[in-house]
Enzyme design. Structure first.
Site, short mmCIF file in Angstrom:
data_model
loop_
_atom_site.label_atom_id
_atom_site.label_comp_id
_atom_site.label_asym_id
_atom_site.label_seq_id
_atom_site.Cartn_x
_atom_site.Cartn_y
_atom_site.Cartn_z
N ASN A 29 1.20 -1.36 0.11
CA ASN A 29 0.20 -0.56 0.00
C ASN A 29 1.09 1.17 -0.40
OD1 ASN A 29 0.91 0.25 2.23
ND2 ASN A 29 -1.10 -0.89 3.67
N ASP A 38 2.36 -8.55 1.62
CA ASP A 38 3.37 -7.49 2.62
C ASP A 38 3.83 -8.08 4.44
OD1 ASP A 38 4.23 -4.86 2.61
OD2 ASP A 38 3.33 -5.02 4.62
N SER A 121 -3.06 -6.44 -5.93
CA SER A 121 -4.64 -5.85 -5.84
C SER A 121 -6.27 -7.33 -6.20
CB SER A 121 -5.58 -5.01 -6.69
OG SER A 121 -4.73 -3.64 -6.81
N GLY A 123 -5.93 -9.01 -3.12
CA GLY A 123 -6.69 -9.55 -1.78
C GLY A 123 -7.93 -8.89 -1.26
#
Ligand code: AR6
Length: 181
Positions: A29, A38, A121, A123
């Site tokens: 992000n 992440d 993108s 998830g």
């Protein structure tokens, strides 16, 4: 497997943090912190990665930045910030394509020959998966002629359904009449 001139494109079911490639891409992000891929990358790479991320000053949606890989098998991590899906009329497709393009450009600048992407993108950002897979494969194929020493692209899928989407799209592309890259 799909062969495009100098490069092979593959899909596999894998935790991307385990892949022994030059660079793995993180679905990040703008503030370069979060969960999903992440979180898994930070857990596997160790605290030193967080310190380097803090020095990057964030990243714009559609752009990509790079750090070292620390305790990961991968030498580097690229942070690509995908769009949040807001219905499709807010530039989401172009922003997602830009993530793949910028990641390959950043990988080339760092002399990486092999790169693994997650389904950016797909998830918590809820981009429709079929469209995202089409954009990922099309953008990588369009960008590869400008990143000639990238020899291997892996689409790392977290589940079988995503893997099937990539397999279907790669097979469909392979069956098309070949267009010189
Ligand atoms: N290896 C491979 N794929 C994974 C892994 C993994 N270890 N973990 C999840 N996926 P997401 P986004 C898949 O939500 O939608 C984060 O909090 C997952 O099943 O990680 O771009 C960031 O910090 C899905 O298919 O990324 C941002 O805040 C895909 O990776 C935000 O989420 C992407 O899922 C970004 O959302």
């Amino acid at each position: 497997m799909f062969k495009a001139n100098q490069c092979t494109l593959d899909a596999c079911v894998a935790d991307i943090t385990t892949l022994d490639v030059d660079v793995i891409v993180n679905a990040a992000n703008t503030s370069l912190g979060g969960g999903g891929v992440d979180g898994a990358i930070h857990r596997a790479a160790g605290k030193a990665l967080l310190r380097e991320c803090e020095m990057l000053g964030g990243c714009a949606t559609g752009d990509a930045k790079i750090t070292g890989g620390y305790a990961l098998p991968a030498k580097h991590v690229i942070y690509a910030v995908g769009p949040v899906w807001r219905g499709g009329a807010h530039g989401e497709a172009d922003l997602l394509a830009s993530c793949y393009q910028r990641s390959l450009e950043v990988a080339r600048e760092a002399d990486c020959a092999s790169i693994a992407f997650p389904a950016i993108s797909c998830g918590v950002y809820h981009f429709p998966a079929d469209d995202a897979v089409w954009i990922a494969v099309a953008t990588v194929l369009d960008t590869l002629p400008r990143t000639p020493h990238i020899a291997r692209v892996i689409f790392a899928c977290f589940d079988d359904a995503m893997f099937e989407r990539y397999q279907t799209e790669l097979k469909r592309r392979q069956a098309l009449p070949s267009k010189p890259l």
